[in-house]
Design a protein around this motif. Structure first.
Motif, PDB file in Angstrom:
ATOM      1  N   VAL A 186       0.874  -1.177   0.000  1.00 38.14           N
ATOM      2  CA  VAL A 186       0.000   0.000   0.000  1.00 38.14           C
ATOM      3  C   VAL A 186       0.908   1.222   0.000  1.00 38.14           C
ATOM      4  CG1 VAL A 186      -1.850   1.234   1.178  1.00 38.14           C
ATOM      5  CG2 VAL A 186      -1.810  -1.263   1.195  1.00 38.14           C
ATOM      6  N   TRP A 187       1.129   1.777  -1.183  1.00 37.70           N
ATOM      7  CA  TRP A 187       2.056   2.879  -1.383  1.00 37.70           C
ATOM      8  C   TRP A 187       1.451   4.234  -1.065  1.00 37.70           C
ATOM      9  CZ3 TRP A 187      -0.219   6.004  -4.930  1.00 37.70           C
ATOM     10  CH2 TRP A 187      -1.148   5.410  -5.804  1.00 37.70           C
ATOM     11  N   TRP A 188       0.150   4.316  -1.030  1.00 40.85           N
ATOM     12  CA  TRP A 188      -0.555   5.591  -0.914  1.00 40.85           C
ATOM     13  C   TRP A 188      -0.080   6.436   0.265  1.00 40.85           C
ATOM     14  CZ3 TRP A 188      -4.041   7.643  -4.319  1.00 40.85           C
ATOM     15  CH2 TRP A 188      -4.787   8.730  -3.884  1.00 40.85           C
ATOM     16  N   ASN A 189       0.139   5.822   1.403  1.00 42.15           N
ATOM     17  CA  ASN A 189       0.511   6.565   2.603  1.00 42.15           C
ATOM     18  C   ASN A 189       1.956   6.323   3.038  1.00 42.15           C
ATOM     19  OD1 ASN A 189      -2.053   7.737   2.978  1.00 42.15           O
ATOM     20  ND2 ASN A 189      -2.813   5.844   3.853  1.00 42.15           N
ATOM     21  N   LEU A 190       2.780   5.813   2.143  1.00 44.32           N
ATOM     22  CA  LEU A 190       4.171   5.576   2.504  1.00 44.32           C
ATOM     23  C   LEU A 190       4.916   6.889   2.719  1.00 44.32           C
ATOM     24  CD1 LEU A 190       5.413   2.753   0.075  1.00 44.32           C
ATOM     25  CD2 LEU A 190       5.035   2.591   2.537  1.00 44.32           C
ATOM     26  N   PRO A 191       5.836   6.928   3.686  1.00 47.69           N
ATOM     27  CA  PRO A 191       6.668   8.122   3.828  1.00 47.69           C
ATOM     28  C   PRO A 191       7.464   8.319   2.531  1.00 47.69           C
ATOM     29  CG  PRO A 191       6.922   6.678   5.730  1.00 47.69           C
ATOM     30  CD  PRO A 191       6.125   5.925   4.709  1.00 47.69           C
ATOM     31  N   GLY A 192       7.525   9.542   2.060  1.00 43.02           N
ATOM     32  CA  GLY A 192       8.254   9.839   0.839  1.00 43.02           C
ATOM     33  C   GLY A 192       7.424   9.700  -0.431  1.00 43.02           C
ATOM     34  N   TRP A 193       6.155   9.343  -0.298  1.00 41.31           N
ATOM     35  CA  TRP A 193       5.242   9.267  -1.442  1.00 41.31           C
ATOM     36  C   TRP A 193       4.152  10.311  -1.201  1.00 41.31           C
ATOM     37  CZ3 TRP A 193       4.821   5.218  -5.371  1.00 41.31           C
ATOM     38  CH2 TRP A 193       5.961   4.413  -5.418  1.00 41.31           C
ATOM     39  N   GLU A 194       4.291  11.449  -1.842  1.00 41.90           N
ATOM     40  CA  GLU A 194       3.354  12.553  -1.657  1.00 41.90           C
ATOM     41  C   GLU A 194       2.233  12.451  -2.696  1.00 41.90           C
ATOM     42  OE1 GLU A 194       5.804  16.010  -2.065  1.00 41.90           O
ATOM     43  OE2 GLU A 194       6.803  15.656  -0.145  1.00 41.90           O
ATOM     44  N   VAL A 195       1.030  12.235  -2.223  1.00 42.34           N
ATOM     45  CA  VAL A 195      -0.123  12.103  -3.103  1.00 42.34           C
ATOM     46  C   VAL A 195      -0.920  13.394  -3.056  1.00 42.34           C
ATOM     47  CG1 VAL A 195      -2.229  10.820  -3.609  1.00 42.34           C
ATOM     48  CG2 VAL A 195      -0.226   9.618  -2.709  1.00 42.34           C
ATOM     49  N   LYS A 196      -1.170  13.964  -4.222  1.00 44.18           N
ATOM     50  CA  LYS A 196      -1.995  15.166  -4.328  1.00 44.18           C
ATOM     51  C   LYS A 196      -3.250  14.818  -5.116  1.00 44.18           C
ATOM     52  CE  LYS A 196       1.938  18.200  -4.111  1.00 44.18           C
ATOM     53  NZ  LYS A 196       2.792  19.153  -4.781  1.00 44.18           N
ATOM     54  N   LEU A 197      -4.397  15.152  -4.521  1.00 45.14           N
ATOM     55  CA  LEU A 197      -5.694  14.891  -5.150  1.00 45.14           C
ATOM     56  C   LEU A 197      -6.327  16.187  -5.609  1.00 45.14           C
ATOM     57  CD1 LEU A 197      -7.383  12.359  -2.708  1.00 45.14           C
ATOM     58  CD2 LEU A 197      -6.573  11.916  -5.011  1.00 45.14           C
ATOM     59  N   SER A 198      -7.026  16.109  -6.725  1.00 38.91           N
ATOM     60  CA  SER A 198      -7.768  17.250  -7.241  1.00 38.91           C
ATOM     61  C   SER A 198      -9.100  16.734  -7.785  1.00 38.91           C
ATOM     62  CB  SER A 198      -6.964  17.931  -8.355  1.00 38.91           C
ATOM     63  OG  SER A 198      -7.721  18.942  -8.946  1.00 38.91           O
ATOM     64  N   LYS A 199     -10.189  17.136  -7.140  1.00 39.98           N
ATOM     65  CA  LYS A 199     -11.518  16.684  -7.557  1.00 39.98           C
ATOM     66  C   LYS A 199     -11.935  17.435  -8.804  1.00 39.98           C
ATOM     67  CE  LYS A 199     -16.156  15.907  -5.785  1.00 39.98           C
ATOM     68  NZ  LYS A 199     -17.037  16.057  -4.621  1.00 39.98           N
ATOM     69  N   ARG A 200     -12.428  16.708  -9.782  1.00 38.46           N
ATOM     70  CA  ARG A 200     -12.922  17.323 -11.011  1.00 38.46           C
ATOM     71  C   ARG A 200     -14.324  17.861 -10.803  1.00 38.46           C
ATOM     72  NH1 ARG A 200     -11.286  13.735 -16.250  1.00 38.46           N
ATOM     73  NH2 ARG A 200      -9.044  13.705 -15.858  1.00 38.46           N
ATOM     74  N   GLN A 201     -14.655  18.884 -11.557  1.00 41.21           N
ATOM     75  CA  GLN A 201     -16.007  19.428 -11.545  1.00 41.21           C
ATOM     76  C   GLN A 201     -16.970  18.393 -12.115  1.00 41.21           C
ATOM     77  OE1 GLN A 201     -16.968  22.289 -10.228  1.00 41.21           O
ATOM     78  NE2 GLN A 201     -14.873  22.831  -9.691  1.00 41.21           N
TER      79      GLN A 201
END
Length: 146
Positions: free
Chosen positions: A120-135
């Motif tokens: 599960v890479w999503w919350n690994l230290p050094g893995w910055e995930v940026k989300l942007s919700k579409r209209q």
């Protein structure tokens, strides 16, 4: 006249149930997010990956831990090392991928395309995930076109 009352009650109950189902269906919507993953640590430091995922929010209650998978309409397109992967590319498809929520907020996308054991890479230290919700109503890019 007494015999008509039960039939009328059944018809009225059926109509009310139909209206309630239509109302619930009208509230459901497809939600789409774009995401970018910037790796800042480890052997993949400096790499960046991007993608989109969409899901039908009709089954979410917004409390506790909830998971959505392909059976609930989860679709994914992720560009990883220059190649596009869809939900069907997941190592454990169709059991995975899953999108995990905690109290109505996205907690992680569990999507793994490597042959090795699932990470599960999503919350690994050094893995910055940026989300942007579409209209709502925005076009979702076809994964094959990227």
């Amino acid at each position: 006249m007494l015999n008509l009352f039960p039939k009328f009650s059944v018809a009225l109950a059926t109509a009310a149930l139909g209206a309630a189902i239509t109302s619930i269906q009208a509230q459901a919507s497809i939600v789409t997010y774009d995401f970018t993953v910037n790796v800042t640590q480890g052997s993949l430091a400096g790499q960046s990956y991007s993608g989109t995922f969409s899901y039908d929010d009709s089954t979410l209650k917004g409390t506790g831990v909830e998971k959505l998978g392909i059976e609930q309409g989860l679709t994914i397109c992720m560009n990883y090392f220059g190649r596009n992967y869809t939900e069907a590319s997941d190592r454990d498809y169709p059991k995975f991928p899953t999108l995990v929520f905690e109290n109505g907020e996205i907690n992680q996308l569990d999507f793994w395309v490597q042959p090795q054991n699932r990470v599960v890479w999503w919350n690994l230290p050094g893995w910055e995930v940026k989300l942007s919700k579409r209209q709502a109503g925005s076009d979702v890019a076809n994964c094959q076109e990227r």
